[in-house]
Motif scaffolding. Structure first.
Motif, PDB file in Angstrom:
ATOM      1  N   GLN A 118     -27.567   8.495  18.905  1.00  0.00           N
ATOM      2  CA  GLN A 118     -28.468   7.439  18.811  1.00  0.00           C
ATOM      3  C   GLN A 118     -28.103   6.526  17.823  1.00  0.00           C
ATOM      4  O   GLN A 118     -28.318   7.015  16.480  1.00  0.00           O
ATOM      5  N   VAL A 119     -27.617   5.176  17.965  1.00  0.00           N
ATOM      6  CA  VAL A 119     -27.428   4.317  16.822  1.00  0.00           C
ATOM      7  C   VAL A 119     -27.953   2.906  17.190  1.00  0.00           C
ATOM      8  O   VAL A 119     -28.060   2.750  18.411  1.00  0.00           O
ATOM      9  N   ASP A 120     -28.166   2.132  16.356  1.00  0.00           N
ATOM     10  CA  ASP A 120     -28.603   0.679  16.391  1.00  0.00           C
ATOM     11  C   ASP A 120     -27.383  -0.133  16.285  1.00  0.00           C
ATOM     12  O   ASP A 120     -26.347   0.234  16.617  1.00  0.00           O
ATOM     13  N   ALA A 121     -27.634  -1.337  16.369  1.00  0.00           N
ATOM     14  CA  ALA A 121     -26.700  -2.243  16.601  1.00  0.00           C
ATOM     15  C   ALA A 121     -25.576  -2.420  15.449  1.00  0.00           C
ATOM     16  O   ALA A 121     -24.750  -2.904  15.779  1.00  0.00           O
ATOM     17  N   GLY A 122     -25.986  -1.993  14.383  1.00  0.00           N
ATOM     18  CA  GLY A 122     -25.109  -1.582  13.207  1.00  0.00           C
ATOM     19  C   GLY A 122     -24.417  -0.544  13.029  1.00  0.00           C
ATOM     20  O   GLY A 122     -23.736  -0.126  12.057  1.00  0.00           O
ATOM     21  N   LYS A 123     -24.659   0.512  14.188  1.00  0.00           N
ATOM     22  CA  LYS A 123     -24.095   1.855  14.280  1.00  0.00           C
ATOM     23  C   LYS A 123     -24.755   2.770  13.344  1.00  0.00           C
ATOM     24  O   LYS A 123     -24.013   3.878  12.976  1.00  0.00           O
ATOM     25  N   GLN A 124     -25.714   2.553  12.632  1.00  0.00           N
ATOM     26  CA  GLN A 124     -26.496   3.701  11.808  1.00  0.00           C
ATOM     27  C   GLN A 124     -27.303   4.344  12.731  1.00  0.00           C
ATOM     28  O   GLN A 124     -28.102   3.950  13.760  1.00  0.00           O
ATOM     29  N   THR A 125     -27.365   5.575  12.433  1.00  0.00           N
ATOM     30  CA  THR A 125     -28.162   6.633  13.229  1.00  0.00           C
ATOM     31  C   THR A 125     -29.578   6.817  12.756  1.00  0.00           C
ATOM     32  O   THR A 125     -29.965   5.685  12.152  1.00  0.00           O
ATOM     33  N   SER A 126     -30.412   7.591  13.380  1.00  0.00           N
ATOM     34  CA  SER A 126     -31.650   7.571  13.045  1.00  0.00           C
ATOM     35  C   SER A 126     -32.106   8.281  11.521  1.00  0.00           C
ATOM     36  O   SER A 126     -33.032   7.886  11.004  1.00  0.00           O
ATOM     37  N   VAL A 127     -31.061   8.635  10.954  1.00  0.00           N
ATOM     38  CA  VAL A 127     -30.811   9.132   9.558  1.00  0.00           C
ATOM     39  C   VAL A 127     -30.475   7.861   8.796  1.00  0.00           C
ATOM     40  O   VAL A 127     -29.324   7.547   8.675  1.00  0.00           O
ATOM     41  N   PRO A 128     -31.151   7.225   7.821  1.00  0.00           N
ATOM     42  CA  PRO A 128     -30.943   6.072   6.928  1.00  0.00           C
ATOM     43  C   PRO A 128     -29.424   6.548   6.168  1.00  0.00           C
ATOM     44  O   PRO A 128     -29.583   7.675   5.473  1.00  0.00           O
ATOM     45  N   GLY A 129     -28.474   5.605   6.236  1.00  0.00           N
ATOM     46  CA  GLY A 129     -27.489   6.174   5.231  1.00  0.00           C
ATOM     47  C   GLY A 129     -26.358   6.756   6.206  1.00  0.00           C
ATOM     48  O   GLY A 129     -25.154   7.062   5.663  1.00  0.00           O
ATOM     49  N   ILE A 130     -26.559   7.132   7.402  1.00  0.00           N
ATOM     50  CA  ILE A 130     -25.559   7.899   8.139  1.00  0.00           C
ATOM     51  C   ILE A 130     -25.229   6.860   9.533  1.00  0.00           C
ATOM     52  O   ILE A 130     -26.010   6.530  10.300  1.00  0.00           O
ATOM     53  N   TYR A 131     -24.001   6.614   9.740  1.00  0.00           N
ATOM     54  CA  TYR A 131     -23.608   6.044  10.574  1.00  0.00           C
ATOM     55  C   TYR A 131     -22.537   6.910  11.448  1.00  0.00           C
ATOM     56  O   TYR A 131     -21.968   7.723  11.152  1.00  0.00           O
ATOM     57  N   ALA A 132     -22.550   6.345  12.959  1.00  0.00           N
ATOM     58  CA  ALA A 132     -21.694   6.928  13.873  1.00  0.00           C
ATOM     59  C   ALA A 132     -20.896   6.021  14.650  1.00  0.00           C
ATOM     60  O   ALA A 132     -21.645   4.975  15.126  1.00  0.00           O
ATOM     61  N   ALA A 133     -19.683   6.436  15.126  1.00  0.00           N
ATOM     62  CA  ALA A 133     -19.072   5.384  15.691  1.00  0.00           C
ATOM     63  C   ALA A 133     -17.992   6.300  16.730  1.00  0.00           C
ATOM     64  O   ALA A 133     -17.507   7.352  16.340  1.00  0.00           O
ATOM     65  N   GLY A 134     -17.551   5.818  17.836  1.00  0.00           N
ATOM     66  CA  GLY A 134     -16.510   6.359  18.555  1.00  0.00           C
ATOM     67  C   GLY A 134     -17.194   7.164  19.864  1.00  0.00           C
ATOM     68  O   GLY A 134     -18.165   6.536  20.424  1.00  0.00           O
ATOM     69  N   ASP A 135     -16.361   8.196  20.530  1.00  0.00           N
ATOM     70  CA  ASP A 135     -16.759   8.544  21.690  1.00  0.00           C
ATOM     71  C   ASP A 135     -18.091   9.207  21.706  1.00  0.00           C
ATOM     72  O   ASP A 135     -18.794   9.435  22.683  1.00  0.00           O
ATOM     73  N   ALA A 136     -18.625   9.675  20.371  1.00  0.00           N
ATOM     74  CA  ALA A 136     -19.809  10.329  20.319  1.00  0.00           C
ATOM     75  C   ALA A 136     -21.059   9.420  20.521  1.00  0.00           C
ATOM     76  O   ALA A 136     -22.218   9.785  20.749  1.00  0.00           O
TER      77      ALA A 136
END
Length: 300
Positions: free
Chosen positions: A251-269
């Motif tokens: 789960q990410v927001d519009a800026g690709k940040q996950t629910s944990v501040p400081g952790i981002y995710a992108a790609g097939d996941a």
């Protein structure tokens, strides 16, 4: 040394994010295990200006260009654990190294859990595939199968009809009158007998073997694989997941940040499934992460 960002995963999303951060003159560490999702496919298609070039070659070229930036470091290893600290995060690798970072970007991708069908694994990425936009043109123009049993199977079968003569293997699906009419209008054949094996000289495919002994000649089979996280890092770090028709996603927001501040995710996941889109989402994540670094530096 504490990096501004550690990017876990050196495929298209991870490399794109790292490139953005490198061009912002930030210290970046890329840790990659060398197992991109598309490693089973001989060529990559639908990539503007790079159509038909092997995905491995695209990644090699991108890595060479990325490492021209002096603030980038690359490690070929597998991240085994990651945890939050007061100043950011610390990751540990299978090679018994630990690295500190202010921000963390997960581009670890997903794992395709294939159905337990004899002959499928050795054809995966060649004559047994999942994406028509990646493979449809090359395998099109003949008899193509779709392994059903998925909630999107009818929609997929209607879509695939643009590429060939489609047989939907229903695998126990109860089709409504409206769905049957849609498939008929698109020229899709329906087979209710279960597929029990694939035949032909692998990785090529010649036919699907049915439970009653019949053979349905095919040149390719589309399969919707169930997706799982490629590594346990997402769950380990406490990032929220969400269910989708293809499996679990980060789960990410519009800026690709996950629910944990400081952790981002992108790609097939995060539900991409395409090189161009993965690269674009990596750029989005890299820009967002850089803005967060600048905000912190400005407030210090």
């Amino acid at each position: 040394m504490t990096f501004d960002a550690i990017v876990v995963g050196g495929s298209f999303a991870g490399l794109s994010a790292a490139l953005i951060l490198a061009r912002a003159r930030r210290d970046v560490l890329v840790i990659d295990s060398g197992l991109p999702r598309n490693r089973f496919a001989a060529h990559s298609h639908g990539v503007l200006g790079q159509d038909g070039i092997a995905g491995a070659e695209l990644l090699r070229n991108a890595k060479v260009q990325l490492l021209d930036y002096p603030t980038v470091r690359w490690i070929s290893d597998t991240v085994t654990t990651a945890q939050a600290t007061v100043d950011g995060f610390v990751v540990a690798t299978a090679g018994n190294e630990t690295w500190a970072t202010r921000k963390l970007l997960l581009a670890t991708g997903i794992r395709d859990d294939l159905p337990d069908l004899p002959g499928l694994a050795e054809r995966w990425g060649h004559s047994a595939v999942h994406c028509p936009y990646c493979h449809g043109y090359e395998i099109g123009g003949g008899a193509i199968g779709l392994l059903g049993g998925h909630e999107k199977s009818v929609t997929m079968a209607a879509l695939l009809a643009d590429w060939g003569q489609i047989t939907l293997f229903a695998h126990g699906m109860a089709l409504t009158a409206e769905e049957l009419a849609t498939l008929q209008r698109r020229g899709v054949s329906i087979e209710h007998e279960a597929v029990v094996g694939l035949e032909g000289e692998a990785p090529a495919l010649s036919a699907a073997l049915l439970a009653d002994g019949r053979r349905v000649e095919l040149r390719a089979l589309f399969v919707t694989a169930r997706q799982q996280m490629a590594t346990p890092l997402v769950q380990q770090l406490g990032c929220a997941l969400e269910d989708s028709p293809v499996g679990v996603l980060v789960q990410v927001d519009a800026g690709k940040q996950t629910s944990v501040p400081g952790i981002y995710a992108a790609g097939d996941a995060t539900l991409v499934g395409n090189i161009s889109l993965a690269s674009a989402e990596g750029v989005r994540a890299g820009v967002s992460l850089h803005h967060a670094l600048v905000a912190e530096d400005s407030a210090a």
